[in-house]
Each structure stands twice: as C-alpha cells, then as structure tokens.
Design an enzyme around this catalytic site. Structure first.
Site, short mmCIF file in Angstrom:
data_model
loop_
_atom_site.label_atom_id
_atom_site.label_comp_id
_atom_site.label_asym_id
_atom_site.label_seq_id
_atom_site.Cartn_x
_atom_site.Cartn_y
_atom_site.Cartn_z
N ASN A 85 45.34 -16.93 36.51
CA ASN A 85 45.62 -17.66 35.26
C ASN A 85 44.35 -18.20 34.58
O ASN A 85 44.33 -18.30 33.36
CB ASN A 85 46.56 -18.83 35.57
CG ASN A 85 46.62 -19.82 34.43
OD1 ASN A 85 47.28 -19.60 33.42
ND2 ASN A 85 45.89 -20.94 34.56
N TYR A 157 37.45 -12.27 23.44
CA TYR A 157 38.70 -12.71 24.07
C TYR A 157 39.72 -11.57 24.06
O TYR A 157 40.35 -11.26 25.08
CB TYR A 157 39.25 -13.94 23.34
CG TYR A 157 40.50 -14.53 23.99
CD1 TYR A 157 40.41 -15.31 25.14
CD2 TYR A 157 41.76 -14.30 23.46
CE1 TYR A 157 41.54 -15.84 25.74
CE2 TYR A 157 42.91 -14.83 24.06
CZ TYR A 157 42.79 -15.60 25.19
OH TYR A 157 43.92 -16.13 25.79
N1 LIG Z 1 47.40 -21.42 25.36
C1 LIG Z 1 47.73 -20.27 24.83
O1 LIG Z 1 48.23 -20.20 23.69
C2 LIG Z 1 47.53 -18.99 25.59
C3 LIG Z 1 48.03 -17.81 25.02
C4 LIG Z 1 47.86 -16.61 25.69
C5 LIG Z 1 47.23 -16.60 26.92
N2 LIG Z 1 46.75 -17.75 27.45
C6 LIG Z 1 46.08 -17.65 28.75
O2 LIG Z 1 46.67 -18.55 29.66
C7 LIG Z 1 45.70 -18.95 30.64
C8 LIG Z 1 45.69 -20.47 30.74
O3 LIG Z 1 45.32 -21.00 29.47
P1 LIG Z 1 45.62 -22.49 29.02
O4 LIG Z 1 46.12 -22.41 27.63
O5 LIG Z 1 46.38 -23.21 30.04
O6 LIG Z 1 44.11 -23.02 28.93
P2 LIG Z 1 43.44 -24.38 29.43
O7 LIG Z 1 42.08 -24.38 28.82
O8 LIG Z 1 44.33 -25.54 29.15
O9 LIG Z 1 43.37 -24.19 31.01
C9 LIG Z 1 42.54 -23.23 31.60
C10 LIG Z 1 42.11 -23.72 32.96
O10 LIG Z 1 41.22 -22.75 33.53
C11 LIG Z 1 40.13 -23.44 34.13
N3 LIG Z 1 38.95 -22.56 34.20
C12 LIG Z 1 38.13 -22.20 33.19
N4 LIG Z 1 37.14 -21.44 33.65
C13 LIG Z 1 37.33 -21.31 34.99
C14 LIG Z 1 36.62 -20.66 36.02
N5 LIG Z 1 35.49 -19.98 35.76
N6 LIG Z 1 37.09 -20.72 37.29
C15 LIG Z 1 38.21 -21.44 37.56
N7 LIG Z 1 38.92 -22.10 36.62
C16 LIG Z 1 38.48 -22.03 35.35
C17 LIG Z 1 39.91 -24.62 33.20
O11 LIG Z 1 39.13 -25.65 33.81
C18 LIG Z 1 41.33 -25.04 32.89
O12 LIG Z 1 41.83 -25.96 33.82
C19 LIG Z 1 44.38 -18.35 30.19
O13 LIG Z 1 44.15 -17.14 30.88
C20 LIG Z 1 44.61 -18.05 28.72
O14 LIG Z 1 43.79 -17.02 28.25
C21 LIG Z 1 46.89 -18.96 26.83
#
Ligand SMILES: NC(=O)c1ccc[n+]([C@@H]2O[C@H](COP(=O)([O-])OP(=O)(O)OC[C@H]3O[C@@H](n4cnc5c(N)ncnc54)[C@H](O)[C@@H]3O)[C@@H](O)[C@H]2O)c1
Length: 253
Positions: A85, A157
């Site tokens: 994730n 991205y």
């Molecule tokens: N929020 C959205 O709209 C959305 C949409 C599509 C996909 N996503 C995907 O969902 C996933 C989670 O996103 P989110 O919205 O919860 O983002 P977020 O920024 O709230 O959480 C991401 C988490 O990943 C951690 N992280 C970052 N780099 C890291 C690393 N190198 N090693 C370990 N942990 C690390 C961060 O500290 C954070 O806690 C991501 O892969 C994102 O691309 C999110």
C-alpha cells in the site's frame, strides 16, 4: 491455533491504516510498516483483539525489507497476506515537459521498485511455507485509476501505477502454481492526506459528476475490498483488478 498474519506497508495513516484495522477486525494479526511511527495503527489492531507489530522502515531500502521480514518471522513465524500500500505522489505537480529525474526516481522507487522486491522476498517465503501448509495466501497491490488515466502534471505517478498493474499480472502468473492469489485494488479519489491538497478541485469535479457515485471515497471503502481478497473469497480469481472508484472507470456517453 495461530491467526493468519498480514503485512500492510504505508499503514501509519490513510488507506493503509484502514486496511490494518479492517484485517484485524476480520481476525488477522497485523504487522505495519511505515517511515512514520505507526503507533496508532498498532493500537487499532490491538483494540480489535489481535496482535500488532509496528515497524519503522522504508520500503525502498533493501536492508529495511530484510529486517522487516526477519521481525515478522520472529514475532509470528508466518505471513499469509502482503498488502503493498505504501505510495507517494510527486512532491510538486510539474508538467512532464519540466518534471525532474529526481522526482521520477523517488516516486518510482517507492511506488514500484520497493514493492516489487518486497513482493519477491515475500513470495519466496510463501512458496517455502506452501510445502508444509495449505493455508490461503495472497498478495494485494494498491494501484490507482492513474494507471490508465493520463495526468501530465504527475507523469511519474501514472507510470509507477501502470507498472504496479503489470507487476500484478506478472506475480499472478508466477505464483498461481503455488496457490497464491495476486490482486490489484484500484482506488479512485479517496479522502486522505495525499489528496488533501487538491480537495477543492475534486469537490467541484465530483459535484459535477466526474464519478457516477457522487462522493469522495473513504479509506474504509478500499479496506473492505482488500479484506475480501485476504479472506480468500476470490480463490478462483487471480490477477484481478477491483476498482474502488465510485464508478469512475465506466465509460459514459
Ligand atoms: N488517496 C487517493 O486518492 C489514492 C487514490 C489512488 C491510489 N492511492 C494509493 O493508495 C496508497 C495509500 O495512499 P494514501 O492516500 O493513504 O496516502 P497517505 O499519504 O495518506 O499514506 C501513505 C503512507 O505511506 C507511507 N510511506 C511513504 N513512503 C514510504 C516508504 N518509502 N516506505 C514505507 N512507507 C512509506 C507514508 O508515511 C504514509 O503513512 C498509495 O499507494 C496511493 O498511491 C491513493
């Protein structure tokens, strides 16, 4: 009987935190990895009556991945579900005519390369374990609608998430013989810290009908889909994509 164990990366907040809590509520012990201290997420796992393990580490660092799996092995002695994730958006949204190599390497390293090699390591562990058990095991990748939606202001991205889609197909193909399912959950617009900077833009687009279901997605929407895979409810499916996007992917006329 030991409970099944899940590892969720990037689970200190947002979608990952919701996934960790949902899997614990479903009866799994959960290890959470994040570059941030994941105290709250571990607490949520324990509040559900399960064992939690919080590890501070970076998914891009080979030594952190190695240590992470050693700690899971020492603590639980097994790993049934990997949820890739952890992910980041570019720090600055820059037009692809100007975006930097530095940002490209950062985003590709965290979103694609790190998870790819973590999956390799976990898959080898799961394969060895398969020789002595027939428990359900699976790998779930958190992709994005950006894997097929071109946003020229964050090309790196989109490329990273297109790569995650192919990684899902590759691992699904390679691991099918071992009874290990591989899935991609493809979120749309989900309310987290990642999207907080573009809230006004998406509020407007959603109100105008960008998604057939006119609301923001919530982390729990994504977590519910992960739980279906983790529970083994899709055992005759692999390489499957589950869109959690309010219907964004439906072509309309
Ligand atoms: N929020 C959205 O709209 C959305 C949409 C599509 C996909 N996503 C995907 O969902 C996933 C989670 O996103 P989110 O919205 O919860 O983002 P977020 O920024 O709230 O959480 C991401 C988490 O990943 C951690 N992280 C970052 N780099 C890291 C690393 N190198 N090693 C370990 N942990 C690390 C961060 O500290 C954070 O806690 C991501 O892969 C994102 O691309 C999110």
């Amino acid at each position: 009987m030991d409970a099944p164990v899940a590892l969720v990366t990037g689970a200190a907040r947002g979608i990952g935190a919701a996934i960790a809590a949902e899997l614990a509520a479903g009866g799994m012990d959960v290890a959470v990895l994040d570059v941030l201290e994941p105290t709250e997420s571990v607490r949520a796992v324990e509040a559900a009556g399960r064992k939690g393990l919080g590890i501070v580490g970076d998914v891009t660092r080979a030594e952190d991945r190695e240590k992470l799996l050693e700690r899971i092995d020492r603590t639980f002695g097994r790993l049934d579900v990997l949820v890739n994730n952890a992910g980041v958006a570019p720090k600055v949204r820059a037009d692809i005519l100007e975006a930097t190599e530095e940002s490209y390497d950062r985003v590709m390293g965290i979103n694609l390369k790190g998870p790819y090699f973590l999956t390799q390591h976990v898959a080898n562990w799961m394969i060895r374990r398969r020789e002595s058990c027939d428990d359900w095991m699976c790998i779930v990748n958190i992709g994005s609608m950006s894997s097929y939606t071109a946003s020229p202001s964050r090309g790196e991205y989109c490329l990273s998430k297109a790569g995650v889609s192919m990684a899902t197909q590759l691992w699904a193909t390679r691991l099918a013989d071992f009874g290990i399912g591989v899935y991609e959950i493809r979120p749309g617009i989900i309310a987290t810290d990642m999207t907080s900077t573009v809230k006004d833009k998406y509020d407007k687009l959603i109100a105008e009908g960008l998604t057939p279901i006119r609301r923001w997605g919530q982390p729990a929407d994504v977590a519910g889909a992960v739980a279906v895979c983790a529970r083994g409810e899709l055992k005759f499916s692999t390489g499957e994509i589950i869109n959690v996007d309010g219907g964004f992917h439906v072509q309309r006329l």
